[in-house]
Write an enzyme that holds these catalytic residues in place. Structure first.
Site, mmCIF file in Angstrom:
data_model
loop_
_atom_site.group_PDB
_atom_site.id
_atom_site.type_symbol
_atom_site.label_atom_id
_atom_site.label_comp_id
_atom_site.label_asym_id
_atom_site.label_seq_id
_atom_site.Cartn_x
_atom_site.Cartn_y
_atom_site.Cartn_z
ATOM 1 N N HIS A 1 -5.820 0.671 -49.706
ATOM 2 C CA HIS A 1 -4.809 1.211 -48.797
ATOM 3 C C HIS A 1 -3.398 0.778 -49.202
ATOM 4 O O HIS A 1 -2.437 1.515 -48.987
ATOM 5 C CB HIS A 1 -5.110 0.796 -47.355
ATOM 6 C CG HIS A 1 -6.467 1.242 -46.905
ATOM 7 N ND1 HIS A 1 -6.802 2.567 -46.735
ATOM 8 C CD2 HIS A 1 -7.586 0.534 -46.618
ATOM 9 C CE1 HIS A 1 -8.056 2.663 -46.349
ATOM 10 N NE2 HIS A 1 -8.561 1.443 -46.278
ATOM 11 N N THR B 1 5.593 13.044 -25.530
ATOM 12 C CA THR B 1 4.337 13.148 -26.279
ATOM 13 C C THR B 1 4.147 12.051 -27.317
ATOM 14 O O THR B 1 3.027 11.803 -27.747
ATOM 15 C CB THR B 1 4.271 14.487 -27.035
ATOM 16 O OG1 THR B 1 5.335 14.520 -27.993
ATOM 17 C CG2 THR B 1 4.346 15.677 -26.085
#
Length: 154
Positions: free
Chosen positions: A133, A67
């Site tokens: 950020h 996954t």
């Protein structure tokens, strides 16, 4: 760019194909394993790539498992690793632009090779935007430092 790459048994086939993709794109690839599709424990391989990136022997990392989730969880335990489990090119761009992600974690079972190549391409060609950020990424690094400095509770 020097890229460290690894997988578990669930991502082995795509890891091999992504290595070829990276080589065609002109990147230097460091394969951290495994060498076959036999069952392995993904945290062992996530740690190798995360340490390569955190210690700057690789500029970026790529991890492939069933996954992408388990690899991301494990890699993020290494200080300096910012691993993101990504299933779309848009998220690949955002994890670079906003989070300065340095390790891309992919699904070898639920995302096809062409999509993973597109995701990887965006991840490698997107720059961190900095600005507001950068402050947030610094706060993430501070969390790592604070956790390492905690007494062991003896």
């Amino acid at each position: 760019m020097r890229i460290s790459i690894a997988s578990d048994h669930g991502g082995f086939e795509q890891k091999e194909q992504l290595k070829a993709f990276l080589a065609r794109e002109g990147h230097e690839v460091c394969d951290r394993g495994p060498a076959s599709e036999g069952p392995v424990d993904y945290p062992d391989f996530a740690a190798l790539v995360a340490r390569d990136v955190a210690q700057e022997s690789a500029e970026r990392g790529v991890l492939v498992c069933g996954t992408g989730i388990g690899m991301a969880i494990a890699a993020n335990k290494v200080a300096g690793a910012r691993a993101a489990s990504v299933a779309t090119p848009e998220f690949a761009g955002l994890c670079r632009e906003h989070n300065d992600a340095n390790i891309l974690c992919l699904s070898g079972r639920f995302v096809d090779l062409a999509a993973n190549e597109a995701i990887l391409g965006v991840f490698l060609h997107t720059e961190f935007s900095g600005g507001r950020h950068a402050r947030r990424v610094q706060k993430i690094a501070a969390l790592e430092s604070a956790e390492q400095a905690k007494p062991s509770g003896e």
